[in-house]
Design an enzyme around this catalytic site. Structure first.
Site, PDB file in Angstrom:
ATOM      1  N   SER A 318    -103.700  80.159  94.368  1.00 19.22           N
ATOM      2  CA  SER A 318    -104.726  81.482  93.541  1.00 19.22           C
ATOM      3  C   SER A 318    -105.470  80.735  92.495  1.00 19.22           C
ATOM      4  CB  SER A 318    -103.086  81.770  92.476  1.00 19.22           C
ATOM      5  OG  SER A 318    -101.916  81.849  92.935  1.00 19.22           O
ATOM      6  N   CYS A 489     -96.568  86.368  88.723  1.00 23.39           N
ATOM      7  CA  CYS A 489     -96.576  85.406  89.726  1.00 23.39           C
ATOM      8  C   CYS A 489     -95.868  83.952  90.073  1.00 23.39           C
ATOM      9  CB  CYS A 489     -98.147  84.608  89.496  1.00 23.39           C
ATOM     10  SG  CYS A 489     -98.725  83.400  90.467  1.00 23.39           S
ATOM     11  N   ASP A 534     -97.292  87.183  93.530  1.00 25.61           N
ATOM     12  CA  ASP A 534     -98.456  86.231  93.862  1.00 25.61           C
ATOM     13  C   ASP A 534     -97.239  85.522  93.902  1.00 25.61           C
ATOM     14  OD1 ASP A 534    -100.044  85.318  94.928  1.00 25.61           O
ATOM     15  OD2 ASP A 534    -101.048  84.607  93.494  1.00 25.61           O
ATOM     16  N   TRP A 536     -94.846  81.881  95.334  1.00 25.30           N
ATOM     17  CA  TRP A 536     -94.086  81.077  96.703  1.00 25.30           C
ATOM     18  C   TRP A 536     -93.234  80.152  96.713  1.00 25.30           C
ATOM     19  CZ3 TRP A 536     -99.113  81.088  93.124  1.00 25.30           C
ATOM     20  CH2 TRP A 536     -99.149  80.220  92.284  1.00 25.30           C
TER      21      TRP A 536
HETATM   22  P1  FAD Z   1     -96.492  69.426 100.783  1.00 24.87           P
HETATM   23  O1  FAD Z   1     -97.792  68.135 102.308  1.00 24.87           O
HETATM   24  O2  FAD Z   1     -97.140  70.762 101.663  1.00 24.87           O
HETATM   25  O3  FAD Z   1     -95.890  69.577 100.810  1.00 24.87           O
HETATM   26  C1  FAD Z   1     -94.322  70.592 100.268  1.00 24.87           C
HETATM   27  C2  FAD Z   1     -93.777  70.707 100.315  1.00 24.87           C
HETATM   28  O4  FAD Z   1     -92.622  69.503 100.171  1.00 24.87           O
HETATM   29  C3  FAD Z   1     -92.385  71.453 100.511  1.00 24.87           C
HETATM   30  O5  FAD Z   1     -92.618  72.825 101.173  1.00 24.87           O
HETATM   31  C4  FAD Z   1     -90.780  70.970 100.081  1.00 24.87           C
HETATM   32  O6  FAD Z   1     -90.859  71.219 101.438  1.00 24.87           O
HETATM   33  C5  FAD Z   1     -90.886  69.478 100.299  1.00 24.87           C
HETATM   34  N1  FAD Z   1     -90.817  69.129  98.766  1.00 24.87           N
HETATM   35  C6  FAD Z   1     -91.647  69.527  97.378  1.00 24.87           C
HETATM   36  N2  FAD Z   1     -91.205  68.344  96.117  1.00 24.87           N
HETATM   37  C7  FAD Z   1     -89.660  68.168  96.887  1.00 24.87           C
HETATM   38  C8  FAD Z   1     -88.838  67.415  95.903  1.00 24.87           C
HETATM   39  N3  FAD Z   1     -88.556  67.669  95.234  1.00 24.87           N
HETATM   40  N4  FAD Z   1     -87.790  67.435  97.500  1.00 24.87           N
HETATM   41  C9  FAD Z   1     -87.886  67.581  98.916  1.00 24.87           C
HETATM   42  N5  FAD Z   1     -89.132  68.416  99.414  1.00 24.87           N
HETATM   43  C10 FAD Z   1     -89.837  68.175  98.447  1.00 24.87           C
HETATM   44  N6  FAD Z   1    -100.128  75.549  93.997  1.00 24.87           N
HETATM   45  C11 FAD Z   1     -99.884  75.483  93.672  1.00 24.87           C
HETATM   46  O7  FAD Z   1    -100.038  74.401  92.809  1.00 24.87           O
HETATM   47  N7  FAD Z   1    -101.167  76.032  92.529  1.00 24.87           N
HETATM   48  C12 FAD Z   1    -101.037  77.215  92.751  1.00 24.87           C
HETATM   49  O8  FAD Z   1    -102.176  78.173  92.467  1.00 24.87           O
HETATM   50  C13 FAD Z   1    -100.745  78.044  93.761  1.00 24.87           C
HETATM   51  N8  FAD Z   1    -100.494  78.323  94.773  1.00 24.87           N
HETATM   52  C14 FAD Z   1    -100.067  79.028  95.733  1.00 24.87           C
HETATM   53  C15 FAD Z   1    -100.901  80.438  96.114  1.00 24.87           C
HETATM   54  C16 FAD Z   1    -100.027  81.101  97.249  1.00 24.87           C
HETATM   55  C17 FAD Z   1    -100.765  82.258  97.918  1.00 24.87           C
HETATM   56  C18 FAD Z   1     -99.137  79.824  98.317  1.00 24.87           C
HETATM   57  C19 FAD Z   1     -98.186  80.686  99.176  1.00 24.87           C
HETATM   58  C20 FAD Z   1     -98.983  78.813  97.641  1.00 24.87           C
HETATM   59  C21 FAD Z   1     -99.497  78.742  96.741  1.00 24.87           C
HETATM   60  N9  FAD Z   1     -99.042  77.093  95.689  1.00 24.87           N
HETATM   61  C22 FAD Z   1     -99.856  76.991  94.421  1.00 24.87           C
HETATM   62  C23 FAD Z   1     -98.204  76.221  96.624  1.00 24.87           C
HETATM   63  C24 FAD Z   1     -99.343  75.433  97.524  1.00 24.87           C
HETATM   64  O9  FAD Z   1    -100.026  76.059  98.681  1.00 24.87           O
HETATM   65  C25 FAD Z   1     -98.843  74.248  98.019  1.00 24.87           C
HETATM   66  O10 FAD Z   1     -98.051  73.941  98.967  1.00 24.87           O
HETATM   67  C26 FAD Z   1     -98.472  73.132  97.313  1.00 24.87           C
HETATM   68  O11 FAD Z   1     -99.861  72.741  96.665  1.00 24.87           O
HETATM   69  C27 FAD Z   1     -98.040  72.112  98.155  1.00 24.87           C
HETATM   70  O12 FAD Z   1     -98.919  71.523  98.476  1.00 24.87           O
HETATM   71  P2  FAD Z   1     -98.965  69.867  99.254  1.00 24.87           P
HETATM   72  O13 FAD Z   1     -99.852  69.974 100.401  1.00 24.87           O
HETATM   73  O14 FAD Z   1     -99.600  68.837  97.883  1.00 24.87           O
HETATM   74  O15 FAD Z   1     -97.647  69.547  99.558  1.00 24.87           O
END
Ligand code: FAD
Ligand code: 2AM
Length: 537
Positions: A318, A489, A534, A536
């Site tokens: 976001s 949000c 908004d 997630w």
């Molecule tokens: P990934 O590699 O995708 O890993 C995340 C996954 O790890 C999680 O889905 C979960 O399955 C697993 N996981 C995480 N923690 C743990 C745990 N403790 N134990 C077990 N499993 C775990 N994020 C923000 O920080 N700021 C924002 O403003 C924001 N806005 C968003 C808006 C929208 C519309 C959407 C859909 C998501 C938003 N997100 C936001 C989330 C963001 O898109 C990512 O999902 C987040 O940053 C994680 O991405 P990554 O690739 O670093 O982690």
């Protein structure tokens, strides 16, 4: 008269056909949803019902998958009943065990047979699109944005939250406060190398995967030809927990019977299989690398792994800025994902780990990342005088920072601006109260009314929801009497549901509505975008 009698059956037949245009269609629907969202599988439910209304025949009942639990399990359970139903209906003899056949043919390109110019190096769809950038930018053609600022927002604790600024000045991309920016991440290099070791592969080899179905519109699972290193870094999700169909395919590559049995069991739809999958993969957070490490006799060829793993997806954020104040940059506020698994490994989020490792350094070129902007429905009211309530604990604050910048800018230019009421929560005032100085400055200038919940600064938890519940008079006044907007949000799972229930409670108790009337009232607010979320998970 005769004419009427002669034509009437035709007219009726025509009208029946017209009213039931899908009479010949047989259908069954399985929806891919997530229960944390309010409109759980709404499209699948609608489609199934509407197809029937239009005359189609439902062969098997609607199935619904919940990605908050185990969507593949839901599908397999549904499929196990759906197949016999189809076989019975159409008098087909079931073929029994499914045969495993690969969908993509593997072609290795010897170095002297492939021009380096034709090899993909991380482009999302079009060759050289990251080297020669041409607008318009979108999901297939992202803009390579410079990271001009990347700083830590937390002042203590063991977690990290990043404030990142992306330069979009040369992109012709426009955004509004409330939009999302999509970031294409790159997988962790150590994990990529480890996967190469575990599969005995040479990561520099150039290969292609070519669809065996020549009619298919999807010729390759990702851009080809490419090197294994590029495929594992840019194109496939190597940190996601593998679904059971992947485990089933791995069985063939085990030399040890125990490893074989274990994978096979996890891929079966029995209670024992499901609980082993839950404990070995889901609870232990084992990705493909961890599985191959812990089942050492399993040696799949890397090209098959590349075929099986899902495509690496962009991560959405976001946008936490307003174009009124920052027309040339897009701001991101992201918590870095990092956690210890029950097997003692440290798992890291793909995008946030990459971002954390790419900070501008003096004397070095600025880091760059492929991005595009996704328009959202999360918008400030058209009328600047409309009062607003914003609820955004943690990184849920992101779009509201953009909203506050927008409204403060408008007010500074002399226009009347309605009240901005913000509910923000975090663990500790001294650690993770992000953008504290900015918020306090806005408060001092009368640009925001702050409601702060520091959940772990006292013996009992205090959440934004507790504060909101204490302020139900004001809440009702804004949404019920002053035609204000309500925004939420952040975490979809618990917080968003709790907040919604408090809003319903306020409508009932302060607005004097019955339960049914309150639900209708809220639905109306949503339909006219006066209640927006908004969220997630
Ligand atoms: P990934 O590699 O995708 O890993 C995340 C996954 O790890 C999680 O889905 C979960 O399955 C697993 N996981 C995480 N923690 C743990 C745990 N403790 N134990 C077990 N499993 C775990 N994020 C923000 O920080 N700021 C924002 O403003 C924001 N806005 C968003 C808006 C929208 C519309 C959407 C859909 C998501 C938003 N997100 C936001 C989330 C963001 O898109 C990512 O999902 C987040 O940053 C994680 O991405 P990554 O690739 O670093 O982690
Ligand atoms: P906790 O971690 O101490 O439980 C941002 O994540 C803040 O939201 C944290 O202070 C967190 O508190 C809090 N939080 C957790 N669950 C919540 C909920 N259901 N409603 C509101 N805030 C919540």
């Amino acid at each position: 008269m005769n004419l009427i009698f002669n034509t009437l059956p035709k007219v009726i037949n025509y009208r029946r056909q017209f009213a039931s245009p899908l009479l010949k269609l047989k259908h069954m629907v399985f929806g891919l949803g997530n229960k944390t969202y309010e409109h759980y599988n709404a499209v699948a439910i609608y489609l199934d019902k509407r197809l029937e209304e239009l005359g189609a025949t439902r062969v098997y009942e609607l199935g619904m998958g919940d990605d908050d639990a185990n969507i593949e399990d839901d599908f397999i359970t549904w499929k196990d009943k759906f197949w016999p139903a189809v076989c019975e209906k159409y008098n087909i003899e079931s073929a029994g065990e499914e045969e495993l056949t690969r969908q993509f043919r593997h072609v290795l390109h010897p170095p002297d047979e492939v021009s380096p110019n034709s090899v993909f190096t991380g482009e999302i769809a079009k060759l050289h699109s990251l080297q020669v950038q041409r607008p318009p930018y979108d999901s297939k053609n992202p803009f390579l944005a410079q990271i001009t600022v990347n700083r830590e927002l937390h002042r203590g604790g063991d977690r990290s939250c990043l404030h990142v600024e992306l330069d979009i000045s040369d992109s012709k991309m426009r955004y509004e406060a409330g939009d999302h920016v999509a970031v294409y991440p790159i997988n962790d290099m150590d994990l990529v190398e480890r996967l190469g070791q575990l599969t005995n592969a040479n990561l520099d080899e150039i290969f292609s995967l070519i669809n065996t179905d020549q009619e298919s519109s999807k010729k390759h699972p990702f851009p080809c030809p490419t090197s294994y290193r590029t495929a594992l870094s840019h194109y496939v999700e190597i940190t996601a927990l593998p679904r059971t169909h992947i485990l089933r395919e791995l069985v063939e590559y085990c030399s040890n019977e125990e490893d074989k049995k274990k994978l096979l069991l996890m891929a079966t739809n029995t209670q024992e299989g499901k609980s082993l999958y839950q404990s070995f993969v889901v609870d232990a957070c084992r990705n493909i690398v961890h599985i191959l490490e812990d089942l050492p006799s399993c040696k799949p060829p890397l090209d098959h792994i590349c075929e099986l793993l899902p495509r690496l997806q962009p991560r959405y954020y976001s946008i936490s800025s307003s174009p009124k104040l920052h027309p040339e940059t897009v701001h991101i506020t992201a918590v870095v994902v990092k956690y210890k698994t029950p097997t003692g490994r440290i798992n890291k989020g793909v995008a946030t780990t990459w971002l954390a490792q790419h900070k501008p350094e003096p004397g070095k070129p600025l880091p760059r990342v492929p991005v595009y902007i996704r328009k959202s429905q999360f918008r400030l009211p058209m009328q600047t005088q409309t009062p607003i309530i914003m609820v955004g604990p943690g990184t849920g604050l992101a779009p509201f920072r953009g909203f506050l910048q927008d409204r403060a800018f408008v007010r500074a230019s002399g226009k009347e601006v309605g009240e901005n009421i913000l509910y923000f929560g975090c663990r500790h005032r001294d650690e993770d109260y992000i953008y504290q100085e900015e918020l306090e400055e806005y408060e001092k200038n009368g640009d925001v009314k702050l409601n702060l919940a520091f959940s772990r600064d006292q013996a009992n938890k205090v959440y934004v929801t507790h504060l909101l519940e204490n302020n139900m008079d004001e809440l009702w006044d804004v949404i019920g009497n002053r035609n204000g907007n309500f925004y939420i949000c952040g975490d979809a799972k618990n917080m968003a549901v709790d907040v919604r229930n408090i809003v319903l409670k306020a409508i009932k108790e302060k607005g004097g509505r019955t339960e049914t009337e309150a639900v209708q009232f809220l639905k109306k607010l949503e339909s006219v975008k006066k209640y927006s979320s908004d969220v997630w998970s």
